[in-house]
Structure formats: structure tokens, C-alpha cells
Design a protein around this motif. Structure first.
Motif, PDB file in Angstrom:
ATOM      1  N   VAL A   1       0.870  -1.186   0.000  1.00 36.81           N
ATOM      2  CA  VAL A   1       0.000   0.000   0.000  1.00 36.81           C
ATOM      3  C   VAL A   1       0.898   1.225   0.000  1.00 36.81           C
ATOM      4  N   ALA A   2       0.333   2.362  -0.387  1.00 40.74           N
ATOM      5  CA  ALA A   2       1.134   3.575  -0.553  1.00 40.74           C
ATOM      6  C   ALA A   2       1.800   4.009   0.746  1.00 40.74           C
TER       7      ALA A   2
ATOM      8  N   GLY B   1      11.422  18.073  -9.248  1.00 37.96           N
ATOM      9  CA  GLY B   1      10.171  17.394  -9.553  1.00 37.96           C
ATOM     10  C   GLY B   1       9.059  17.632  -8.561  1.00 37.96           C
ATOM     11  N   ILE B   2       8.764  16.635  -7.732  1.00 31.22           N
ATOM     12  CA  ILE B   2       7.479  16.573  -7.043  1.00 31.22           C
ATOM     13  C   ILE B   2       7.538  16.947  -5.574  1.00 31.22           C
ATOM     14  N   GLY B   3       8.671  17.419  -5.067  1.00 36.10           N
ATOM     15  CA  GLY B   3       8.774  17.716  -3.650  1.00 36.10           C
ATOM     16  C   GLY B   3       8.930  16.438  -2.846  1.00 36.10           C
ATOM     17  N   LYS B   4       8.811  16.545  -1.541  1.00 34.03           N
ATOM     18  CA  LYS B   4       9.039  15.382  -0.673  1.00 34.03           C
ATOM     19  C   LYS B   4       7.753  14.596  -0.460  1.00 34.03           C
ATOM     20  N   HIS B   5       7.129  14.225  -1.535  1.00 26.05           N
ATOM     21  CA  HIS B   5       5.919  13.409  -1.446  1.00 26.05           C
ATOM     22  C   HIS B   5       5.656  12.750  -2.796  1.00 26.05           C
TER      23      HIS B   5
ATOM     24  N   ILE C   1      -4.405  10.491  -3.251  1.00 29.06           N
ATOM     25  CA  ILE C   1      -3.574  10.019  -2.148  1.00 29.06           C
ATOM     26  C   ILE C   1      -2.222  10.718  -2.233  1.00 29.06           C
ATOM     27  N   VAL C   2      -1.782  11.301  -1.125  1.00 27.88           N
ATOM     28  CA  VAL C   2      -0.480  11.938  -1.049  1.00 27.88           C
ATOM     29  C   VAL C   2       0.294  11.293   0.097  1.00 27.88           C
ATOM     30  N   VAL C   3       1.496  10.824  -0.206  1.00 28.53           N
ATOM     31  CA  VAL C   3       2.332  10.148   0.791  1.00 28.53           C
ATOM     32  C   VAL C   3       3.652  10.900   0.922  1.00 28.53           C
ATOM     33  N   SER C   4       3.961  11.337   2.144  1.00 26.17           N
ATOM     34  CA  SER C   4       5.239  12.001   2.400  1.00 26.17           C
ATOM     35  C   SER C   4       6.348  10.957   2.504  1.00 26.17           C
TER      36      SER C   4
ATOM     37  N   HIS D   1      -2.322   2.470  -8.238  1.00 31.27           N
ATOM     38  CA  HIS D   1      -2.089   3.863  -7.856  1.00 31.27           C
ATOM     39  C   HIS D   1      -1.539   4.599  -9.077  1.00 31.27           C
ATOM     40  N   GLU D   2      -2.323   5.516  -9.649  1.00 35.10           N
ATOM     41  CA  GLU D   2      -1.875   6.236 -10.846  1.00 35.10           C
ATOM     42  C   GLU D   2      -1.253   7.573 -10.462  1.00 35.10           C
TER      43      GLU D   2
END
Length: 315
Positions: free
Chosen positions: A180-181, A195-199, A209-212, A259-260
Motif C-alpha cells: 500500500v502507498a 520534480g514533485i517535492g518530498k511526497h 492520495i499523497v504520501v510524504s 495507484h496512478e
């Protein structure tokens, strides 16, 4: 009388404020200029100019008509330009820029195929992820992967850029496979420095869904990011246009397939639609056709590979 020439005479007189100067620039007599002005006024049904012995000025109707007359001349010039090019073979130098990973995986092959069709076109391809000033660096075409477009440039969509979370078999054997994420928090992760920062951001079943996470390795180049993931540095998110060979060979394993990640656009960026070189116009059309479809050709190839029964980690 030729209405298009009459409109051109009106615009020249309006710009110069003088029938004599307009006649000199258009290489016709003052009497002919007067006849064309009378013709365009008859055509539009309004007096367009105030004429005195010393100067010519616009009437209210002339001021209102002038922008549309300029537009009409621009359209006529563009049609003439296009008609003249239809019988010509594209030739000359095209300066193109794109990200290094996209150049390696997709664009270089496309440019070579375009040159096979049009061998008189010379291509100079520069690579890099930084934003390029097309005017200062004399670039004809930038192929960029972004959802933030510069309003001063023309953008033509080419394809969508999807990404995939993946890792090397060796890393997964040592650290386990996230199911799981949330489990990504305890893994080593690698990322693009700009790119996407720390997540990580995903969509799953319509839910965002956002995962740090904590990055173990940063780089400003996607090719280096891929090499780090292949070397077992950790879990990374890489564009699918760059992963086909690695996934098919088993060098990388896709993770969390339901998870896309966020989708970006791939765009052809150039400065103007007017008076484009024939080679540039044909190249943009070629790329749009090559990468066309609801799904990009590299994504269709990956889907066919997955449907052939290859296992996916985290499924």
C-alpha cells in the motif's frame, strides 16, 4: 477592381498618412491610389479617409475598419505562403530541444524517421530539462513535458506522459515489496531534484492520495534517476516512455499498479503560427500523428506486455 489590392492601398495610406508616399511604396501612380481608395470605400459603403491638401487622416469608419483590413491582409499573405509551399520539399535547419530522457527514448528515433521522409531537413537536437528561451537560443521547436505552459508560445499537444513507481529486483528482495502507498514511508526513495517535492501523489479509485517520503538520492536528470533505480538505490517514479525495455527485461519491477501518478502533457512549443518554415510545420504534424491516440504508443506497448501475464509487484 481587385478588392484585396484596394484594401492594401487603404492600409498603406492609413499608415503613412499620405497618398503620395503610399503610391511610392506600392509603385503605382497617385491617381491609381485614389481609384483604389474610392473602390474600397464603395465596397465598404463608408468614407474611410479625410483628405486635405497637406494630410490624409482616418474617419471614425476608417478607424473601425483598419484592424479588420490588417487581419484580412494577414490571412491573404498566409494563404499565399501556404499555397506556395505545397509544391516544395521541406529543407533547411531545424533547431529542436527536449528533455534528455525523452530524446533518448522517443524523440531521436522520430526525428530520424522524419529525415528519412525529408532528407533535405537538417536537425540540431539539444537536450536538457531547463526551460529554454526560444528567441534567445534560436530554437524552432521545444518538446516539453509539463502542465504549466508559457502563454507567449503556441502549444500543440502531442501525448500524455504517465509515470510508474518501480524498483530493481535486488532492492525489493532486500527491503520488501510495498503493498500500500503508506508503506513507501519506510523505503528508500529516489527523486528528480526539480520534480514533485518530498511526497508522492497518486489517484486510486477516484481518490487522491499523497504520501510524504524521505529522499535517499536526488538528481536533476531523468536518465541518472533511472540508473540509480536500476542500481538499487531505492524506489523511484519514472516516465513510462522510458521504461519499456527495463520492464520487459525484468530489470525493473512496477509497484502499486492501482495507484496512478499525476499525468503530465507532452507539448510541441513554438513561437508563432504565422510564416512557419515548411519543415517545422511538417515536423509538428509528423510528431502529432506519431504520438497520437488516447494512449501513447509506449503505454499501449506496456499494457500489451502486462496483459501477456507478467507479474506485477504490489498487485
Amino acid at each position: 477592381m481587385d478588392r484585396l489590392t484596394a484594401v492594401r492601398v487603404f492600409v498603406e495610406v492609413a499608415d503613412l498618412g499620405s497618398l503620395t508616399q503610399a503610391a511610392e511604396r506600392l509603385e503605382m501612380s497617385v491617381a491609381m491610389v485614389s481609384r483604389y481608395l474610392a473602390a474600397v470605400e464603395d465596397w465598404l459603403g463608408a468614407r474611410l479617409l479625410h483628405r486635405t491638401t497637406r494630410r490624409v487622416s482616418l474617419t471614425d469608419a476608417g478607424s473601425a475598419a483598419l484592424p479588420s483590413c490588417r487581419q484580412l491582409l494577414g490571412i491573404a499573405d498566409e494563404v499565399h505562403h501556404l499555397a506556395g509551399e505545397r509544391s516544395r520539399e521541406p529543407a533547411g535547419l531545424l533547431r529542436v530541444t527536449t528533455a534528455g530522457s525523452f530524446a533518448e527514448a522517443q524523440l531521436t528515433g522520430a526525428l530520424v524517421d522524419f529525415q528519412r521522409l525529408h532528407p533535405q531537413v537538417e536537425v540540431m537536437l539539444s537536450v536538457g530539462d531547463k526551460v529554454t528561451d526560444l528567441v534567445a537560443e534560436r530554437v524552432d521547436l521545444a518538446v516539453r513535458i509539463t502542465n504549466t505552459l508559457d502563454a507567449t508560445m503556441i502549444a500543440r499537444p502531442l501525448a500524455q506522459c504517465r509515470s510508474m513507481l518501480c524498483a530493481s529486483p535486488g532492492y525489493l528482495q532486500q527491503h520488501g515489496v510495498p503493498q500500500v502507498a503508506e508503506e513507501l514511508r519506510r523505503h528508500r526513495c529516489v527523486a528528480h531534484a526539480f520534480g514533485i517535492g518530498k511526497h508522492y501523489g497518486f489517484t486510486r479509485g477516484g481518490e487522491k492520495i499523497v504520501v510524504s517520503v524521505d529522499w535517499a538520492f536526488h538528481t536533476n536528470e531523468t536518465a541518472v534517476l533511472r540508473r540509480a533505480v536500476l542500481s538499487g538505490a531505492g524506489i523511484g517514479m519514472l516516465p513510462t516512455y522510458y521504461l519499456g525495455d527495463d520492464l520487459r527485461a525484468g530489470r525493473l519491477v512496477p509497484l502499486l499498479p492501482d495507484h496512478e501518478p499525476d499525468v503530465l502533457g507532452i507539448h510541441a512549443l513554438y513561437l508563432s503560427r504565422q510564416h512557419q518554415p515548411l519543415a517545422l510545420r511538417m515536423l509538428v504534424d509528423f510528431l502529432a500523428e506519431r504520438f497520437a491516440g488516447e494512449e501513447a504508443p509506449w503505454d499501449l506497448a506496456l499494457k500489451a506486455h502486462a496483459s501477456a501475464g507478467r507479474p506485477t509487484a504490489g498487485a
